[in-house]
Write a protein that holds these residues in place. Structure first.
Motif, PDB file in Angstrom:
ATOM      1  N   VAL A 225       1.013  -1.190  -0.196  1.00 37.80           N
ATOM      2  CA  VAL A 225      -0.151   0.003   0.052  1.00 37.80           C
ATOM      3  C   VAL A 225       0.841   1.395   0.203  1.00 37.80           C
ATOM      4  N   HIS A 226       0.358   2.303  -0.643  1.00 40.75           N
ATOM      5  CA  HIS A 226       0.999   3.569  -0.695  1.00 40.75           C
ATOM      6  C   HIS A 226       0.921   4.245   0.538  1.00 40.75           C
ATOM      7  N   ARG A 227       1.987   5.010   1.148  1.00 36.69           N
ATOM      8  CA  ARG A 227       1.936   5.507   2.368  1.00 36.69           C
ATOM      9  C   ARG A 227       0.649   6.496   2.469  1.00 36.69           C
ATOM     10  N   ASP A 228       0.115   7.197   1.532  1.00 35.34           N
ATOM     11  CA  ASP A 228      -0.983   7.996   1.533  1.00 35.34           C
ATOM     12  C   ASP A 228      -2.226   7.173   1.999  1.00 35.34           C
ATOM     13  N   ASP A 229      -2.261   5.963   1.502  1.00 32.40           N
ATOM     14  CA  ASP A 229      -3.401   5.198   1.582  1.00 32.40           C
ATOM     15  C   ASP A 229      -3.594   4.428   2.633  1.00 32.40           C
ATOM     16  N   LEU A 230      -2.484   4.386   3.521  1.00 31.86           N
ATOM     17  CA  LEU A 230      -2.158   3.392   4.551  1.00 31.86           C
ATOM     18  C   LEU A 230      -3.451   3.652   5.744  1.00 31.86           C
ATOM     19  N   PRO A 231      -4.038   4.740   5.939  1.00 28.58           N
ATOM     20  CA  PRO A 231      -5.023   4.837   7.117  1.00 28.58           C
ATOM     21  C   PRO A 231      -6.282   4.200   6.472  1.00 28.58           C
ATOM     22  N   ALA A 232      -6.673   4.404   5.200  1.00 32.49           N
ATOM     23  CA  ALA A 232      -7.751   3.777   4.708  1.00 32.49           C
ATOM     24  C   ALA A 232      -7.796   2.340   4.593  1.00 32.49           C
ATOM     25  N   VAL A 233      -6.438   1.901   4.291  1.00 36.57           N
ATOM     26  CA  VAL A 233      -6.382   0.289   4.287  1.00 36.57           C
ATOM     27  C   VAL A 233      -6.619  -0.163   5.956  1.00 36.57           C
ATOM     28  N   LEU A 234      -5.702   0.239   6.629  1.00 40.33           N
ATOM     29  CA  LEU A 234      -5.713  -0.280   7.977  1.00 40.33           C
ATOM     30  C   LEU A 234      -7.325  -0.106   8.560  1.00 40.33           C
ATOM     31  N   PRO A 270     -12.375  -7.231  -1.108  1.00 43.10           N
ATOM     32  CA  PRO A 270     -12.714  -6.276  -1.967  1.00 43.10           C
ATOM     33  C   PRO A 270     -12.620  -4.779  -1.510  1.00 43.10           C
ATOM     34  N   LYS A 271     -12.662  -5.037   0.018  1.00 42.07           N
ATOM     35  CA  LYS A 271     -12.701  -3.447   0.496  1.00 42.07           C
ATOM     36  C   LYS A 271     -11.220  -2.923   0.522  1.00 42.07           C
ATOM     37  N   LEU A 272     -10.382  -3.811   0.930  1.00 42.18           N
ATOM     38  CA  LEU A 272      -8.939  -3.645   0.533  1.00 42.18           C
ATOM     39  C   LEU A 272      -8.458  -3.140  -0.626  1.00 42.18           C
ATOM     40  N   LYS A 273      -8.948  -3.662  -1.800  1.00 43.90           N
ATOM     41  CA  LYS A 273      -8.785  -3.382  -3.193  1.00 43.90           C
ATOM     42  C   LYS A 273      -9.280  -2.069  -3.466  1.00 43.90           C
ATOM     43  N   ALA A 274     -10.409  -1.590  -2.924  1.00 42.65           N
ATOM     44  CA  ALA A 274     -11.185  -0.481  -3.027  1.00 42.65           C
ATOM     45  C   ALA A 274     -10.187   0.660  -2.374  1.00 42.65           C
ATOM     46  N   ALA A 275      -9.834   0.365  -1.213  1.00 46.23           N
ATOM     47  CA  ALA A 275      -8.813   1.136  -0.493  1.00 46.23           C
ATOM     48  C   ALA A 275      -7.351   1.467  -1.032  1.00 46.23           C
ATOM     49  N   LYS A 276      -7.378   0.728  -2.414  1.00 40.91           N
ATOM     50  CA  LYS A 276      -6.080   0.991  -3.035  1.00 40.91           C
ATOM     51  C   LYS A 276      -4.673  -0.089  -2.801  1.00 40.91           C
ATOM     52  N   ALA A 277      -5.012  -1.046  -1.905  1.00 42.29           N
ATOM     53  CA  ALA A 277      -4.127  -2.074  -1.602  1.00 42.29           C
ATOM     54  C   ALA A 277      -3.781  -2.687  -2.964  1.00 42.29           C
ATOM     55  N   GLN A 278      -2.575  -3.060  -2.947  1.00 39.47           N
ATOM     56  CA  GLN A 278      -1.933  -3.913  -4.017  1.00 39.47           C
ATOM     57  C   GLN A 278      -1.248  -5.196  -3.734  1.00 39.47           C
ATOM     58  N   GLY A 279      -1.367  -6.235  -4.923  1.00 33.03           N
ATOM     59  CA  GLY A 279      -0.482  -6.977  -4.658  1.00 33.03           C
ATOM     60  C   GLY A 279      -1.064  -8.294  -3.539  1.00 33.03           C
ATOM     61  N   ILE A 280      -2.286  -8.080  -3.300  1.00 30.57           N
ATOM     62  CA  ILE A 280      -2.848  -8.885  -1.969  1.00 30.57           C
ATOM     63  C   ILE A 280      -2.653 -10.503  -2.134  1.00 30.57           C
ATOM     64  N   VAL A 281      -2.158 -11.069  -1.157  1.00 31.93           N
ATOM     65  CA  VAL A 281      -1.796 -12.448  -1.190  1.00 31.93           C
ATOM     66  C   VAL A 281      -2.308 -13.151   0.402  1.00 31.93           C
ATOM     67  N   GLU A 282      -3.146 -13.920  -0.096  1.00 28.33           N
ATOM     68  CA  GLU A 282      -3.726 -14.745   0.966  1.00 28.33           C
ATOM     69  C   GLU A 282      -2.835 -16.051   1.259  1.00 28.33           C
ATOM     70  N   TYR A 283      -2.448 -16.518   2.251  1.00 23.69           N
ATOM     71  CA  TYR A 283      -1.593 -17.652   2.533  1.00 23.69           C
ATOM     72  C   TYR A 283      -2.191 -18.500   3.790  1.00 23.69           C
ATOM     73  N   PRO A 284      -2.314 -19.916   3.559  1.00 21.00           N
ATOM     74  CA  PRO A 284      -2.499 -20.691   4.850  1.00 21.00           C
ATOM     75  C   PRO A 284      -1.484 -20.629   5.894  1.00 21.00           C
ATOM     76  N   LEU A 285      -1.942 -21.135   7.028  1.00 21.24           N
ATOM     77  CA  LEU A 285      -1.223 -21.069   8.376  1.00 21.24           C
ATOM     78  C   LEU A 285      -1.473 -22.575   9.037  1.00 21.24           C
ATOM     79  N   ASN A 286      -0.021 -22.881   9.169  1.00 20.48           N
ATOM     80  CA  ASN A 286       0.195 -24.208  10.077  1.00 20.48           C
ATOM     81  C   ASN A 286      -0.150 -24.267  11.618  1.00 20.48           C
ATOM     82  N   LYS A 287       0.524 -23.111  12.189  1.00 20.36           N
ATOM     83  CA  LYS A 287       0.435 -23.066  13.563  1.00 20.36           C
ATOM     84  C   LYS A 287       0.418 -21.411  13.991  1.00 20.36           C
ATOM     85  N   ILE A 288      -0.072 -21.321  14.912  1.00 19.48           N
ATOM     86  CA  ILE A 288       0.171 -19.695  15.545  1.00 19.48           C
ATOM     87  C   ILE A 288       0.478 -20.095  17.152  1.00 19.48           C
ATOM     88  N   VAL A 289       1.479 -19.676  17.406  1.00 19.29           N
ATOM     89  CA  VAL A 289       1.773 -19.945  19.057  1.00 19.29           C
ATOM     90  C   VAL A 289       1.906 -18.728  19.635  1.00 19.29           C
TER      91      VAL A 289
END
Length: 290
Positions: A225-234, A270-289
């Motif tokens: 995300v571009h720094r200018d768009d960071l608040p909207a994405v967060l 879709p909301k992240l994309k509308a907020a101008k996020a780019q290169g969005i990757v979803e990945y699986p998790l095995n463990k969260i400790v």
């Protein structure tokens, strides 16, 4: 070499348990007729035991530890240590309930309406204790299975375990009250728990199993995300999350890495994309400790 003698539940929890161990990092293989699984850890010796009997064998020392339901610990009256809950069940990651149920058209509305009546159940001790707390005298009979079909011809009510209530509804039964809430638990023989090596081995195993459970319903999201768009994405990301924000080679851009519930991804992506996020990757998790 020291070994931890571990009981794994045979029956309804068996497949879910083997899958959980695989996600936690242990490969367990089992022949079609074998009760002695093979595990890729020379410090663990496994045995398949029915959950209903697990606490008794752990108490006696035949097993150092085991995985069973809290309900079966209570029902057996075994003196064992419950080291941790492992909240998973045969259908989903959830606790289960033992419920008092009657036919949909029954006039019974509460426990006291069962004074002098017959209740069929697999958990006789738990049910007797429940009615004792209610001040109700009823005849509790052990049921070998198919408990749902025993009302109203063979019993006035049943106490049966449920995850979702779907089986009870399918059999036209109505829940009157919850008798006991239960979860899968890791139990340990008290003498074995006093052994420092066995205790540490068990606690390390629990840590990894809990990590696999914590990750089961979550995924990771990575996006730029571009720094200018960071608040909207967060503002789009779920509340109370603290994503990792890292600088990229272009000082005007940052990368965000966070963990979210898998169920919400379809709403927020879709909301992240509308907020101008780019290169969005979803990945699986095995463990969260944690």
């Amino acid at each position: 070499m020291s070994r931890l003698k571990l009981g794994l539940p045979k029956g309804s929890l068996q497949e879910a348990t083997l899958e959980l161990f695989a996600r936690a990092g242990w490969k367990i293989t089992l022949g079609s007729r074998s009760y002695v699984p093979s595990i890729d850890d020379v410090e663990i010796e496994c045995l398949l035991v029915r959950a209903q009997e697990m606490a008794r064998y752990v108490q006696s020392g035949a097993l150092d530890a085991g995985i069973t339901g809290h309900d079966w610990v209570v029902e057996s009256g075994a003196a064992v240590d419950e080291l941790s809950e492992l909240v998973y069940a045969k259908q989903r990651l959830a606790r289960v309930r033992w419920v008092l149920a009657v036919p949909e058209d029954s006039t019974i509305r509460e426990a006291r309406d069962l004074e002098g009546k017959v209740i069929a159940t697999e958990v006789v001790r738990i049910t007797q204790d429940y009615f004792s707390r209610q001040g109700v005298i009823a005849r509790v009979e052990f049921s070998w299975g198919a408990t749902e079909v025993k009302v109203p011809q063979l019993a006035d009510a049943i106490v049966e375990v449920t995850e979702t209530g779907s089986s009870l509804r399918a059999n036209r039964l109505r829940i009157v009250d919850t008798v006991l809430e239960s979860a899968t638990v890791f139990i340990m023989n008290r003498a074995a728990a006093a052994d420092s090596w066995k205790r540490e081995k068990a606690e390390n195993l629990i840590l990894m199993l809990q990590g696999a459970i914590a990750a089961a319903s979550k995924v990771g999201l990575l996006l730029n995300v571009h720094r200018d768009d960071l608040p909207a994405v967060l503002s789009v990301l779920p509340a109370l999350k603290k994503p990792t924000i890292s600088a990229l080679s272009d000082p005007e851009w940052v990368a965000i890495n966070t963990i979210v519930e898998e169920a919400v991804v379809r709403q927020i992506l879709p909301k992240l994309k509308a907020a101008k996020a780019q290169g969005i990757v979803e990945y699986p998790l095995n463990k969260i400790v944690l």
